[in-house]
Write an enzyme that holds these catalytic residues in place. Structure first.
Site, mmCIF file in Angstrom:
data_model
loop_
_atom_site.group_PDB
_atom_site.id
_atom_site.type_symbol
_atom_site.label_atom_id
_atom_site.label_comp_id
_atom_site.label_asym_id
_atom_site.label_seq_id
_atom_site.Cartn_x
_atom_site.Cartn_y
_atom_site.Cartn_z
ATOM 1 N N GLY A 243 108.276 40.358 86.644
ATOM 2 C CA GLY A 243 108.943 40.482 87.974
ATOM 3 C C GLY A 243 109.443 41.650 87.929
ATOM 4 O O GLY A 243 109.163 42.731 87.288
ATOM 5 N N SER A 244 110.718 41.739 88.726
ATOM 6 C CA SER A 244 111.212 43.215 88.809
ATOM 7 C C SER A 244 112.316 43.282 87.863
ATOM 8 O O SER A 244 112.844 42.471 87.385
ATOM 9 C CB SER A 244 111.889 43.318 90.162
ATOM 10 O OG SER A 244 113.053 42.514 90.440
ATOM 11 N N GLU A 265 107.954 41.138 81.314
ATOM 12 C CA GLU A 265 106.726 42.433 81.888
ATOM 13 C C GLU A 265 107.110 42.766 83.360
ATOM 14 O O GLU A 265 106.991 41.869 84.327
ATOM 15 C CB GLU A 265 105.433 41.414 82.004
ATOM 16 C CG GLU A 265 104.260 42.061 82.758
ATOM 17 C CD GLU A 265 103.990 43.320 82.192
ATOM 18 O OE1 GLU A 265 104.100 44.283 82.940
ATOM 19 O OE2 GLU A 265 103.179 43.609 81.389
ATOM 20 N N CYS A 299 101.807 46.250 88.658
ATOM 21 C CA CYS A 299 102.899 47.073 87.852
ATOM 22 C C CYS A 299 102.110 48.311 87.116
ATOM 23 O O CYS A 299 102.660 49.462 87.064
ATOM 24 C CB CYS A 299 103.504 46.217 86.904
ATOM 25 S SG CYS A 299 102.168 45.303 85.852
HETATM 26 P P1 ADP Z 1 108.991 40.536 93.017
HETATM 27 O O1 ADP Z 1 109.630 41.432 93.642
HETATM 28 O O2 ADP Z 1 107.902 40.758 92.083
HETATM 29 O O3 ADP Z 1 108.755 39.131 93.771
HETATM 30 P P2 ADP Z 1 111.243 39.435 91.652
HETATM 31 O O4 ADP Z 1 111.948 39.911 90.433
HETATM 32 O O5 ADP Z 1 112.156 39.520 92.927
HETATM 33 O O6 ADP Z 1 109.747 40.027 91.768
HETATM 34 O O7 ADP Z 1 111.083 37.776 91.440
HETATM 35 C C1 ADP Z 1 110.267 37.564 90.342
HETATM 36 C C2 ADP Z 1 110.572 35.978 90.371
HETATM 37 O O8 ADP Z 1 111.961 36.031 89.808
HETATM 38 C C3 ADP Z 1 110.295 34.994 91.270
HETATM 39 O O9 ADP Z 1 109.512 34.241 91.037
HETATM 40 C C4 ADP Z 1 111.580 34.678 91.973
HETATM 41 O O10 ADP Z 1 111.769 33.373 92.520
HETATM 42 C C5 ADP Z 1 112.672 34.790 90.802
HETATM 43 N N1 ADP Z 1 114.001 34.983 90.916
HETATM 44 C C6 ADP Z 1 114.194 36.063 92.003
HETATM 45 N N2 ADP Z 1 115.630 36.224 91.789
HETATM 46 C C7 ADP Z 1 116.107 35.218 90.977
HETATM 47 C C8 ADP Z 1 117.369 34.707 90.414
HETATM 48 N N3 ADP Z 1 118.375 35.405 90.810
HETATM 49 N N4 ADP Z 1 117.426 33.733 89.386
HETATM 50 C C9 ADP Z 1 116.334 33.366 89.104
HETATM 51 N N5 ADP Z 1 115.098 33.768 89.501
HETATM 52 C C10 ADP Z 1 114.894 34.600 90.533
#
Ligand code: ADP
Length: 498
Positions: A243-244, A265, A299
């Site tokens: 994710g991010s 990643e 990515c």
């Molecule tokens: P993207 O922008 O690629 O969706 P994110 O980093 O926003 O990436 O999200 C990746 C994952 O992390 C998603 O599955 C989301 O549900 C989860 N996520 C986002 N914020 C939180 C948080 N505060 N705590 C736990 N999981 C989170």
């Protein structure tokens, strides 16, 4: 440029299953759900189960209970399961292509790529159980033998993303499972079926033992209820997150408090350097694919091209011509290469960054105007260094490419390294020795010479350095998903100082 908005007839084949998959059972039918929409047109694709901490706990317990038997399963038995799953993936190709199109906006080119990589990864991992399990070391103590073996960790909890949903989900749980771990995954709320539930269907049909693989889905904004359980559960020994970097920092802080291993990643700001001796036509083909596969929502997409000024005009003209032939529209049309962005926020981000660059004096080579969620491949040149899309401080997760001319390759190289990210990079040159010398200096997890920044293969270790994360795919994931166990045997009485 062709923009086609006609949509193919909708189908029920892709409806999301409103259920979790826990301990080999589809659970919670009839519980709370949330809608999943086609990013192209907002059509309802289906409903998914809105889970929380209770489901996460049940899934972790199931995975923990399944761990000892899975960890000790004979390599041949595990191999048969993986090979069978690969066959099922291929048999379901058409349905998976449709699913990835309606849930994630993936073109056939991108979904087929993911299906091929997934089947390849399953078949490669199928044989890993037969690789040497460790080493025998010499000891300085007379009569002592030391052995080192690789042990699985236990339960690995994974966050699977929406973008390369089908393949990246396999990468998240299959690699840990291949080394003897059991898994619980939490798919992205944007693509719950292609990022996890369909994998449960495949593993169930292949006959994987109950509890080895579990999926818990959740409504938007409800992720922390599930991830908190992952961090709190002693059985969970590793969190595998895609994710991010923004979310990774939140989760990393939790991992620090819980002293849990994390594999990350994250994003990239992947540069391409086109040196003065590059093949321009090959560079145009590599950059078109590298920058615009999946509308720039991967990515490893190329974000910035540094091209020698002697090739600049020919390269830009050729790239513009090639990019403008890419058909834009409903990815269910097999001729479409550029499907929709995932949501309005993604469209707003890219539109704002293009406008920011234009306001600062950048030149628009092509693209730049959205049609709903469809955003055309967009190329900017003469972008001032302080424009957000050009700084390298943040990735623009969409079809936006910045082109910069250079005269001095050393200066271009140094500029390309001025980013917190370190995932992938490319060098285009006919002089492979020169390419290798330059490649050695890149601070990235991946560097390709004469190939796109996206040149992935299931067998190769993909992963980043710096803010792009840590951990590697392919067999190198053994470093992430096992730990080294030292065992000594002494055959003679010990000599002790007291
Ligand atoms: P993207 O922008 O690629 O969706 P994110 O980093 O926003 O990436 O999200 C990746 C994952 O992390 C998603 O599955 C989301 O549900 C989860 N996520 C986002 N914020 C939180 C948080 N505060 N705590 C736990 N999981 C989170």
């Amino acid at each position: 440029m062709t923009i086609s908005l006609e949509t193919a007839a909708s189908t029920n084949a892709s409806s999301v299953v409103s259920s979790h998959f826990i301990n080999g059972e589809w659970t919670d039918a009839g519980g709370p759900t949330f809608p999943v929409h086609n990013p192209l047109n907002g059509e309802l694709v289906g409903e998914a189960a809105a889970g929380g901490s209770a489901e996460a706990r049940a899934a972790v317990e199931a995975a923990a209970a399944a761990f000892p038997a899975w960890a000790n399963l004979a390599p041949g038995a595990r191999q048969l399961l993986f090979l069978k799953a690969a066959d099922i993936v291929e048999r379901r190709t058409e349905e998976l292509v449709e699913l990835m199109a309606v849930e994630g906006g993936a073109s056939r080119a991108f979904s087929s790529f993911q299906i091929r990589l997934s089947a390849a990864m399953l078949r490669q991992a199928a044989g890993w159980g037969y690789l040497p399990a460790g080493d025998v070391l010499r000891s300085d103590v007379p009569g002592r033998t030391a052995t080192v073996t690789r042990k699985p960790l236990g339960v690995v909890a994974g966050f699977t993303p929406w973008n390369g949903a089908f393949y990246l989900a396999w990468r998240t749980f299959l690699l840990p499972m291949a080394f003897g771990n059991t898994t619980v995954i939490k798919p992205s709320e944007l693509a719950p079926r292609s990022a996890g539930l369909v994998h449960a269907e495949i593993l169930e049909e292949a006959g994987f033992p109950a509890g080895t693989f579990n999926v818990v889905t959740h409504a938007p904004g409800e992720a922390p209820a599930i991830s908190d359980v992952f961090f709190e559960s002693p059985a969970v020994r590793c969190i595998n997150f895609t994710g991010s970097d923004r979310t990774a920092r939140i989760l990393g802080a939790q991992a620090g408090r819980a002293l849990k291993r994390m594999v990350l990643e994250l994003g990239g700001f992947n540069p391409v350097l086109i040196l003065d001796d590059a093949d321009v036509e090959e560079s145009i083909r590599a950059v078109t694919f590298g920058a615009f596969l999946h509308q720039g929502q991967v990515c490893m997409n190329s974000r910035k091209v540094y091209v020698h000024s002697s090739l600049h005009d020919e390269f830009v003209a050729g790239l513009k011509a090639r990019v403008e032939t890419l058909k834009i529209g409903d990815p269910r049309d097999p001729a479409v290469i550029i499907g929709p962005l995932i949501n309005d926020g993604a469209v707003e981000q890219i539109a704002a960054r293009v406008q920011d660059a234009l306001d600062r004096g950048a030149a628009l080579v092509t693209g730049g105007t959205a049609d709903g969620r469809l955003y055309p491949p967009t190329i900017l040149s003469h972008v001032p260094a302080d424009a957000i899309c050009s700084t390298g401080a943040d990735e623009t997760f969409g079809p936006l490419l910045v082109i910069e001319a250079f005269d001095d390759a050393e200066e271009a190289f140094r500029a390309s390294q001025n980013t917190p990210f370190g995932l992938s990079a490319s060098i285009m040159t006919r002089n492979r020795a020169r390419g290798l010398d330059l490649a050695a200096r890149f601070d990235t997890g991946i560097i390709h010479i004469n190939a796109p920044t996206m040149a992935s293969e299931a067998s190769l270790p993909v992963g980043g350095v710096k803010d792009s994360g840590w951990g590697r795919s392919g067999y190198y994931a053994i470093e992430d998903f096992t730990e080294v166990r030292l065992t000594t045997v002494s055959r003679e009485p010990g000599r002790y100082p007291f």
